[in-house]
Design a protein around this motif. Sequence first.
Motif, mmCIF file in Angstrom:
data_model
loop_
_atom_site.group_PDB
_atom_site.id
_atom_site.type_symbol
_atom_site.label_atom_id
_atom_site.label_comp_id
_atom_site.label_asym_id
_atom_site.label_seq_id
_atom_site.Cartn_x
_atom_site.Cartn_y
_atom_site.Cartn_z
ATOM 1 N N ASP A 185 120.664 16.638 40.609
ATOM 2 C CA ASP A 185 122.058 16.337 40.951
ATOM 3 C C ASP A 185 123.044 17.431 40.576
ATOM 4 N N GLU A 186 122.598 18.379 39.811
ATOM 5 C CA GLU A 186 123.519 19.395 39.299
ATOM 6 C C GLU A 186 122.856 20.763 39.493
ATOM 7 N N ASN A 187 123.519 21.676 40.126
ATOM 8 C CA ASN A 187 122.919 22.995 40.413
ATOM 9 C C ASN A 187 121.498 22.818 40.972
ATOM 10 N N ALA A 188 121.411 22.020 42.018
ATOM 11 C CA ALA A 188 120.090 21.658 42.564
ATOM 12 C C ALA A 188 119.312 22.886 43.044
ATOM 13 N N ASP A 189 120.035 23.900 43.521
ATOM 14 C CA ASP A 189 119.320 25.106 43.987
ATOM 15 C C ASP A 189 118.617 25.798 42.814
ATOM 16 N N LEU A 190 119.314 25.841 41.695
ATOM 17 C CA LEU A 190 118.735 26.447 40.496
ATOM 18 C C LEU A 190 117.555 25.613 39.995
ATOM 19 N N PHE A 191 117.700 24.302 40.065
ATOM 20 C CA PHE A 191 116.624 23.411 39.609
ATOM 21 C C PHE A 191 115.377 23.612 40.472
ATOM 22 N N TRP A 192 115.597 23.812 41.756
ATOM 23 C CA TRP A 192 114.459 24.116 42.640
ATOM 24 C C TRP A 192 113.797 25.423 42.170
ATOM 25 N N GLY A 193 114.611 26.421 41.874
ATOM 26 C CA GLY A 193 114.091 27.752 41.524
ATOM 27 C C GLY A 193 113.347 27.799 40.196
ATOM 28 N N VAL A 194 113.843 27.064 39.204
ATOM 29 C CA VAL A 194 113.170 27.134 37.896
ATOM 30 C C VAL A 194 111.847 26.367 37.905
ATOM 31 N N LEU A 444 113.770 32.577 47.149
ATOM 32 C CA LEU A 444 113.940 32.874 45.724
ATOM 33 C C LEU A 444 114.831 34.101 45.536
ATOM 34 N N ARG A 445 114.693 35.039 46.442
ATOM 35 C CA ARG A 445 115.535 36.243 46.385
ATOM 36 C C ARG A 445 117.011 35.909 46.543
ATOM 37 N N GLU A 446 117.296 34.998 47.475
ATOM 38 C CA GLU A 446 118.696 34.580 47.666
ATOM 39 C C GLU A 446 119.240 33.943 46.388
ATOM 40 N N LEU A 447 118.403 33.157 45.765
ATOM 41 C CA LEU A 447 118.806 32.499 44.513
ATOM 42 C C LEU A 447 119.023 33.543 43.413
ATOM 43 N N LYS A 448 118.154 34.534 43.405
ATOM 44 C CA LYS A 448 118.276 35.619 42.420
ATOM 45 C C LYS A 448 119.610 36.351 42.635
#
Length: 466
Positions: A185-194, A444-448
């Motif tokens: 629910d919070e920074n979901a893109d980051l949660f996907w990445g980690v 992952l690169r976009e997230l980086k």
Amino acid sequence: MTIATDFRFDESALREFRTVFSGPIIRPGDATYEEQRRVWNGSIDRHPAVIARCAGVADVVAALRYARGAGLIAAVRSGGHSFPGQSVCDGGIVIDLGLMKGIRVDPMGRTARAQAGVLLGELDRETQAFGLAVPAGIVTHTGLAGLTLGGGVGWLMRKYGLTIDQLLSVDLVTADGEFVKASEDENADLFWGVRGGGGNFGIVTEFEFRLNQVGPTVLAGPIMWPIEKASEVLRFYRDWIEEAPDELTTIVVNRKAPPLPAIPQHLHGKRVVIVACCYSGSIEDGERAIAPLRKFGTPVLDLCAPKPFVAHQAMFDPSFAHGLWYYFRSCDVDRLSDEVIDITVDHCMRIESPMSGCPIFHLGGQVARVGENETAYSGRGAGHTFNINGITTDAEGFDEERTWARRLWAALEPHHTSVYVNFLMDEGEQRIRQAYGPKKFDRLRELKNKYDPANFFRLNQNISPA
Ligand SMILES: Cc1cc2nc3c(=O)[nH]c(=O)nc-3n(C[C@H](O)[C@H](O)[C@H](O)COP(=O)(O)OP(=O)(O)OC[C@H]3O[C@@H](n4cnc5c(N)ncnc54)[C@H](O)[C@@H]3O)c2cc1C
């Protein structure tokens, strides 16, 4: 030996850092420097300029800001078990979270919070007090942080998935020194990445997991045959696991039998094929599930019996002691075809070191039921993960073991599908790309780009910014 004192070093910045950092700061020449610069893999010999042993989140933020300000390359260390030693560097700073050992289990809510310095055995000890567990790895002294960030395969995975499949949230310090939470629910893109993307996006200071019922007594342990029977055993095994219930996770290990008290002396040093089992349901159901394996051929040893899950978790600990020299090659394969079995057996017949071996994890079950795109981890559809390890006490014979591991891996190359990122050595971007697949690697690169555009976190299986 080069010592980090050669590096041109801003002593005034360090003095200032000391005023805001509460844990120990260790420098070359300090009494504990030699011990603290060491990581699990004894073949890694690096000399950081500063080791900052964080006492808490405030220290992590301070260390990160200091490193950025002083222009130091930073290695992030939790359990120190990175195969290629990426959690220690020459000349830079080690941001060490090993002292951050807080664990809080909520048995009613079935959740646990664990700080980044927690080791797998420490978490199991707390959760198993309530008959609960997080699915994690197979050696108790592995760091929870690095393992979780790469995915986490282990004894409970077919029933409860990867470690990341039970992850609810993380607390993380970004490259800018900002403290954030990440969850669905919070920074979901980051949660996907980690959940698979490793330490590329920030320093995780704390994890929150869902807990599942396990044991505390499980039916578990190794069953062993002579290597000469490996061809037949593995063919039987391949067909038998087709029907294996999710509760049953098995790992095949080809190696020389180690000189452990539980193993009769006449087997010590003999090449064997082992099927190590862990049944995470009832003992009776486990007995029924494992019976056909026990009856196959004539095992020379059968130590599969009811035991505390925490005891089973420690079974492989002596085989992966700190400070030995380790070299790994890994790959996933779809299935144990006749050809894969023949290659494996052929090479394992030639194992020389009493410590080297070839663990093969059986995946599937809950691992494969989570959608490939739900997390950054890749290769959920793989049938098996090979983790070929060449091990010696020190430099003597290490080249030969490395060659053995490389040759087996290369012979399997036509059958490689994916590779588990936490089982990579320093193998370059191409292999990291292979680990994630091109599409996921680009995501992952976009997230980086968003979270670490300057690639401050680069001592890892690096996803460089676009
Ligand atoms: C003996 C042994 C057994 C293993 N068994 C298994 C197994 O059963 N299953 C499995 O899945 N894996 C297993 N592994 C592989 C393991 O998952 C990786 O080596 C993992 O990186 C270890 O985590 P660590 O915290 O000990 O590593 P470290 O060396 O401390 O860290 C490794 C990397 O992770 C990143 N990192 C570490 N801590 C943090 C943090 N707090 N925040 C952000 N990034 C961080 C950094 O990039 C660092 O370079 C095993 C490894 C060993 C050595």
